[in-house]
Design an enzyme around this catalytic site. Structure first.
Site, PDB file in Angstrom:
ATOM      1  N   ARG A  37      37.471  20.604  31.944  1.00 38.05           N
ATOM      2  CA  ARG A  37      38.498  19.792  31.320  1.00 38.05           C
ATOM      3  C   ARG A  37      37.967  18.549  30.571  1.00 38.05           C
ATOM      4  NH1 ARG A  37      42.901  21.966  35.663  1.00 38.05           N
ATOM      5  NH2 ARG A  37      43.683  23.963  34.561  1.00 38.05           N
ATOM      6  N   LYS A 196      50.687  39.994  40.689  1.00 39.09           N
ATOM      7  CA  LYS A 196      51.945  40.309  40.746  1.00 39.09           C
ATOM      8  C   LYS A 196      52.911  40.355  39.607  1.00 39.09           C
ATOM      9  CE  LYS A 196      52.715  37.705  45.103  1.00 39.09           C
ATOM     10  NZ  LYS A 196      53.191  36.691  45.767  1.00 39.09           N
ATOM     11  N   GLY A 349      43.966  31.765  34.708  1.00 36.47           N
ATOM     12  CA  GLY A 349      42.610  31.359  35.540  1.00 36.47           C
ATOM     13  C   GLY A 349      41.672  32.391  35.816  1.00 36.47           C
ATOM     14  N   GLY A 372      49.051  29.176  32.860  1.00 30.65           N
ATOM     15  CA  GLY A 372      50.657  29.247  33.080  1.00 30.65           C
ATOM     16  C   GLY A 372      50.979  28.684  31.646  1.00 30.65           C
TER      17      GLY A 372
HETATM   18  P1  ADP Z   1      45.318  35.162  36.290  1.00 33.37           P
HETATM   19  O1  ADP Z   1      44.980  33.949  36.791  1.00 33.37           O
HETATM   20  O2  ADP Z   1      44.240  35.609  35.248  1.00 33.37           O
HETATM   21  O3  ADP Z   1      46.651  34.982  35.334  1.00 33.37           O
HETATM   22  P2  ADP Z   1      46.591  36.205  38.654  1.00 33.37           P
HETATM   23  O4  ADP Z   1      46.506  35.024  39.169  1.00 33.37           O
HETATM   24  O5  ADP Z   1      47.839  36.823  38.208  1.00 33.37           O
HETATM   25  O6  ADP Z   1      45.431  36.540  37.082  1.00 33.37           O
HETATM   26  O7  ADP Z   1      45.828  37.383  39.608  1.00 33.37           O
HETATM   27  C1  ADP Z   1      44.587  37.394  40.199  1.00 33.37           C
HETATM   28  C2  ADP Z   1      44.198  38.103  41.201  1.00 33.37           C
HETATM   29  O8  ADP Z   1      44.924  39.037  41.396  1.00 33.37           O
HETATM   30  C3  ADP Z   1      42.942  37.902  41.653  1.00 33.37           C
HETATM   31  O9  ADP Z   1      42.774  37.021  42.671  1.00 33.37           O
HETATM   32  C4  ADP Z   1      42.929  39.269  42.156  1.00 33.37           C
HETATM   33  O10 ADP Z   1      42.019  39.518  43.316  1.00 33.37           O
HETATM   34  C5  ADP Z   1      44.041  39.842  42.339  1.00 33.37           C
HETATM   35  N1  ADP Z   1      44.378  41.410  42.228  1.00 33.37           N
HETATM   36  C6  ADP Z   1      43.988  42.183  41.146  1.00 33.37           C
HETATM   37  N2  ADP Z   1      44.200  43.485  41.335  1.00 33.37           N
HETATM   38  C7  ADP Z   1      44.608  43.545  42.491  1.00 33.37           C
HETATM   39  C8  ADP Z   1      45.050  44.539  43.529  1.00 33.37           C
HETATM   40  N3  ADP Z   1      44.759  45.814  43.181  1.00 33.37           N
HETATM   41  N4  ADP Z   1      45.492  44.300  44.821  1.00 33.37           N
HETATM   42  C9  ADP Z   1      45.568  43.119  45.017  1.00 33.37           C
HETATM   43  N5  ADP Z   1      45.223  41.851  44.395  1.00 33.37           N
HETATM   44  C10 ADP Z   1      44.689  42.191  43.184  1.00 33.37           C
HETATM   45 MG    MG Z   2      45.619  33.041  38.734  1.00 29.09          MG
END
Ligand code: ADP
Ligand code: MG
Length: 391
Positions: A37, A196, A349, A372
């Site tokens: 950053r 989620k 992230g 976000g």
């Molecule tokens: P981002 O930061 O890219 O938006 P998220 O924070 O929503 O992504 O989700 C990332 C997390 O989701 C990772 O740490 C990963 O381990 C978890 N994840 C992905 N697939 C699964 C799964 N099938 N079961 C549990 N956790 C998962």
């Molecule tokens: Mg994340």
């Protein structure tokens, strides 16, 4: 109204400028663990310091709770900025301190904005005191643009057009993300994964209205599987989001878009040190196993859809990619984006980490610095900081 940019500032030469940056870097025991950053803020800082008389940079850092906390001090960042810019940076120990002895060419770095409760409360008195000494206002903190906090919202409203602008980073983010929100070139495909549904409901609903195909993976796919009546064993699910998943599926069907869930999945009996890892069809998940990645057929299918798209947005890993054995789905998506001639955007992230891990970060058109914030942007509902700059 379009976003005012640095070139739109009137009489910046010799002016006093307040620059809201995103210098929220991870710091442990005074050591900066990742300077991404800081590096990203340099072009705007250089541009300003070459022109303005005084530049006062400000930022939040960490989870400071409205009161001074040495663990979240920006002092280490001042030292890092001095090194990166090869010039002196004067650290100001309270962001509301009046600095009236700053000579021409001064660069100040104000202490953490969140040491004052007014920052998160979007307090107008706090914003007025922060802004009072400065003629111009620049916001380059895209990562905070979705929050109505004083330094990005109330402070921006104090300035009229010609005296406020987005910095280079903010401009780049908005320009790239606008291509996803505003009439994206079709076929527009979104890949959404991660843990989620609940953290991504609004972006999912917005994307369904805009894409030609939506590819879903990661933990959130399990909730969609439940919504379709499938069983997912001990996988991560959100029972309370099944209804939402159902309505997203219904919206997709109504618009006639392709909604793709993994046809097969990698399953394990535990995430760490599993005794059993297997690949099964998505409708054949044993009750004692959990989904940890999309399977090889799903990978091939996702790659095929991505290869014929013209615009791609990706957020959220396809599996628990932090574990090497469950990273294939996520890496396949990263590679598909890298190889694609489409306009490609990655936000989030963990998704950005995955792109870096795959070694293809240079082959993505836009890698968003704000997880976000990029998700909020693509809902198309506006962002407090951007609206305040434009108004
Ligand atoms: P981002 O930061 O890219 O938006 P998220 O924070 O929503 O992504 O989700 C990332 C997390 O989701 C990772 O740490 C990963 O381990 C978890 N994840 C992905 N697939 C699964 C799964 N099938 N079961 C549990 N956790 C998962
Ligand atoms: Mg994340």
């Amino acid at each position: 109204m379009t976003l005012p940019v640095l070139a739109d500032l009137d009489n910046v030469d010799g002016a006093r400028v307040l620059a809201r940056l995103d210098l929220n870097v991870p710091v442990h025991d005074g050591v900066i663990l990742d300077d991404t950053r800081i590096v990203a803020a340099l072009p705007t800082l250089r541009w300003l310091t070459e022109r303005a008389e005084v530049v006062a940079a400000c930022s939040h850092l960490g989870k400071a709770k409205g009161t001074p906390d040495p663990a979240y001090s920006l002092a280490p960042v001042a030292a890092a900025l001095e090194k990166a810019l090869g010039r002196s940076v004067r650290f100001v120990p309270d962001c509301l301190d009046l600095v009236d002895d700053a000579g021409p060419g001064s660069l100040l770095l104000m202490e953490n904005l969140r040491f004052h409760p007014g920052e998160k409360a979007n307090d107008s008195d706090f914003a007025a005191r922060l802004a009072e000494p400065y003629d111009h206002y620049v916001n380059d903190a895209f990562g905070t643009a979705h929050r109505a906090h004083a330094s990005v919202e109330a402070a921006a409203r104090i300035y009229s057009q010609g005296r406020k602008a987005a910095g280079f980073l903010m401009e780049r983010e908005v320009t790239a993300l606008d291509r996803i929100v505003d009439d994206p070139e079709q076929p527009f495909v979104a890949v959404v994964g991660g843990a989620k549904v609940s953290t991504k409901t609004a972006p999912l609903e917005a994307l369904v209205g805009r894409v030609s195909s939506l590819l879903v993976g990661g933990g959130m796919a399990n909730t969609f599987s439940l919504a379709q009546g499938l069983e997912v064993g001990r996988s991560l699910v959100e029972e309370e989001m099944v209804e939402t998943a159902r309505s997203v599926l219904a919206a997709a069907a109504k618009r006639g878009i392709e909604f793709v869930l993994p046809v097969d999945v990698v399953i394990a009996d535990a995430i760490e040190n599993p005794r059993r890892v297997d690949v099964v069809a998505s409708d054949a998940i044993p009750a004692d196993m959990m989904v940890v990645d999309i399977g090889p057929e799903a990978r091939a299918r996702y790659r095929e859809v991505l290869s014929s798209s013209r615009t791609i947005f990706w957020n959220g890993p396809m599996g628990v990619f932090e574990v090497a054995d469950y990273a294939a789905g996520t890496l396949a998506v990263a590679e598909a984006l890298a190889e694609s001639p489409a306009f490609t955007v990655v936000g989030g992230g963990e998704s950005v980490m995955a792109v870096r891990q795959a070694g293809v970060i240079g082959d993505i058109d836009h890698v968003s610095t704000g997880g976000g914030a990029s998700l909020q942007f693509i809902t198309g509902e506006g962002m407090p900081a951007i609206t305040a700059l434009e108004s």
